[in-house]
Scaffold this motif. Structure first.
Motif, short mmCIF file in Angstrom:
data_model
loop_
_atom_site.label_atom_id
_atom_site.label_comp_id
_atom_site.label_asym_id
_atom_site.label_seq_id
_atom_site.Cartn_x
_atom_site.Cartn_y
_atom_site.Cartn_z
N ARG A 33 0.83 -1.21 0.00
CA ARG A 33 0.00 0.00 0.00
C ARG A 33 0.87 1.26 0.00
NH1 ARG A 33 -4.30 -0.26 4.71
NH2 ARG A 33 -4.91 1.70 3.69
N LEU A 51 -0.19 5.62 -12.55
CA LEU A 51 -1.27 4.64 -12.59
C LEU A 51 -1.36 4.06 -13.99
CD1 LEU A 51 -3.81 3.28 -11.35
CD2 LEU A 51 -5.10 5.32 -12.07
N ILE A 128 -0.07 0.45 -9.95
CA ILE A 128 0.64 1.70 -9.67
C ILE A 128 2.13 1.42 -9.71
CG2 ILE A 128 1.12 3.48 -7.94
CD1 ILE A 128 -1.77 3.40 -7.11
N THR A 138 1.86 -1.82 -6.54
CA THR A 138 0.69 -2.61 -6.19
C THR A 138 -0.21 -2.80 -7.39
OG1 THR A 138 -1.26 -2.73 -4.73
CG2 THR A 138 -0.58 -0.55 -5.44
N TYR A 141 -6.28 -3.64 -6.74
CA TYR A 141 -7.07 -2.49 -7.19
C TYR A 141 -8.18 -2.09 -6.22
CZ TYR A 141 -11.24 -5.06 -8.43
OH TYR A 141 -12.38 -5.79 -8.37
N MET A 144 -6.52 -0.09 -3.69
CA MET A 144 -6.00 1.11 -4.34
C MET A 144 -7.04 2.21 -4.40
SD MET A 144 -3.98 -0.85 -7.40
CE MET A 144 -4.00 0.50 -8.56
#
Length: 360
Positions: A33, A51, A128, A138, A141, A144
Motif C-alpha cells: 500500500r 497509474l 501503480i 501494487t 485495485y 488502491m
C-alpha cells in the motif's frame, strides 16, 4: 480481488474457459500500500507514482473514475495501455513508438519484473508504478481505490466528494462484497463457465442480485446514502459494459440493461455525471473482449452494435433527491487531449464527455 483477462490467459496457457467446471479467480495480488505516513515504505508523494490502466478493463475503469472525481490527475499521472494484449501482458501501443513516455517501457510486464524478477502471476491493470525506480508497487485495485479516497486526502481537489465516508463504510463494504461476488465477478462466471451447470448457477445468481439491486434503487438514487460513493463506482463499470459485451459475449442474456428500467435509469444517471461517462471508451471495451477472448469468439469479429446514443437520454432519477457530490462540486471539464470526445463534438480537441462512436 480479481483476476483480469491477461492474468487468466497467463495462468491457463491461453484459455479462458476450463472445460467442465466453474470459473474461479486467483485473487493473490501485490498487496503493498501507498500510505500517507509511509509506514509501508511507499509514502504518498505527488508526482512520484504512475497509474497504469486500460480503458477496456472494468477494474481499471474504477481507478480512472475515482482519480478523476477526487481531482488527483496532477498528483498521480496515468499510463494508458491499448485495449488488447497478448499472453505477455498489456502494451503501451497507443503511445508514439509503442513506449510509455514517462516509464519508458513497452510492456507493463517490465515494471513487474523490475521489482519481482521472474514474477509468475498475471501482469494486471490497474497497477501503480513507482516512477523513479520503475518498479510496480501494487495491483491490489480494490484497496488502491479506497486508498485514493483516504491516504491521498491531502491532495484531493477542492470540492472533491467523499466516496468512502467513515459513517457509511460498513454498509459500503457490505454492498461491495455482494456486488463483486454476484455481479462484477458474476458476469465472468457466466462467460467463462466450463459446463452448462456452472453457467446456469452463475446466470441465476447474477440476475437474482440484479433484481435485488433494482429493488434497492427503485426508491433511492444511489446505493448507499444520498451521494455517490465507492459502491456506485464499482457497480457502474459492470453495468456500462453489460449490453456492449456481457449480454451477448458472456451469455448474460435474460435481459439487456436497457430492459431493466431501474438499473438502466440508474446507469444513465451516473454516465451523465461528470467523472463517469467521460472515462468510458466503448470502442476499447468491445475490442478487448471480442478480440482477446478467442476461445469464446474464435473469429475475433467485433460487433457494430448496440446503439449507444441512448446513454444520453433523460433518466428522471433527480426526482429521488440525492446530491451527486454532496457538499462538493463536479470535477472540472477534462483538458487531456487523450480524453474521449463527445458524440456531439467529433474533434479530438473536445474533451467534455464520453466516447460513444469512433472510427477504427
Amino acid at each position: 480481488m480479481t483476476e483480469s483477462s491477461d492474468e487468466i490467459l497467463d495462468r491457463t496457457g491461453g484459455r479462458y474457459v476450463e472445460p467442465g467446471g466453474e470459473f474461479t479467480r486467483d485473487q493473490r495480488y501485490i498487496a503493498t500500500r501507498i500510505t500517507a505516513d509511509g509506514r509501508t515504505g511507499w509514502p504518498v508523494e505527488p508526482g512520484r507514482y504512475r497509474l497504469a490502466v486500460s480503458r477496456a478493463c472494468p477494474w481499471a475503469n474504477r481507478l480512472i473514475i475515482v482519480r478523476r472525481l477526487l481531482g488527483l490527475e496532477d498528483a498521480i499521472s496515468m499510463a494508458v495501455a491499448g485495449p488488447t494484449h497478448d499472453k505477455r501482458s498489456w502494451t503501451f501501443d497507443l503511445d508514439p513508438g509503442g513506449r510509455d513516455p514517462v516509464l519508458g517501457i513497452e510492456r507493463l510486464a517490465d515494471a513487474y519484473f523490475k521489482r519481482f524478477p521472474g514474477y509468475e502471476r498475471g501482469i494486471t491493470v490497474p497497477a501503480i508504478v513507482d516512477v523513479p525506480t520503475g518498479q510496480v508497487v501494487t495491483n491490489d485495485y480494490a484497496q488502491m481505490s479506497l486508498d485514493l479516497s483516504t491516504e491521498w486526502a491531502a491532495y484531493h481537489r477542492e470540492g472533491a466528494p467523499d466516496l468512502y465516508p467513515e459513517r457509511l463504510r460498513a454498509e459500503i463494504d457490505e454492498v461491495n462484497a455482494a456486488v463483486f461476488a454476484d455481479v462484477n465477478n458474476g458476469v465472468y462466471r457466466c462467460g467463462f463457465a466450463g459446463s452448462q451447470q456452472a453457467y446456469e448457477k452463475a446466470y441465476h445468481r447474477l440476475f437474482d442480485r440484479l433484481d435485488r439491486l433494482s429493488e434497492r434503487l427503485a426508491g433511492q438514487r444511489y446505493l448507499v446514502g444520498d451521494t455517490i460513493t465507492e459502491a456506485d463506482v464499482r457497480l457502474f463499470t459492470t453495468l456500462v459494459r453489460f449490453d456492449p459485451v456481457y449480454h451477448g459475449h458472456f451469455k448474460c442474456n435474460r435481459q439487456k440493461l436497457t430492459e431493466m428500467p431501474v438499473l438502466w435509469a440508474y446507469a444513465r444517471d451516473l454516465f451523465q455525471t461528470p467523472g463517469f461517462g467521460d472515462t468510458v471508451d466503448f470502442d476499447h471495451i468491445k475490442r478487448h473482449y471480442y478480440e482477446v477472448h478467442r476461445d469464446i469468439n474464435p473469429t475475433g469479429v467485433v460487433p457494430l452494435g448496440p446503439e449507444l446514443s441512448n446513454w444520453l437520454t433523460p433518466h428522471g432519477r433527480e426526482a429521488l433527491g440525492g446530491r451527486p457530490f454532496g457538499d462538493g462540486t463536479p470535477p472540472h471539464p477534462r483538458s487531456n487531449p487523450s480524453t474521449p470526445p463527445t458524440p456531439h463534438c467529433p474533434s479530438a480537441e473536445c474533451e467534455k464527455g464520453p466516447l460513444l462512436y469512433r472510427r477504427r
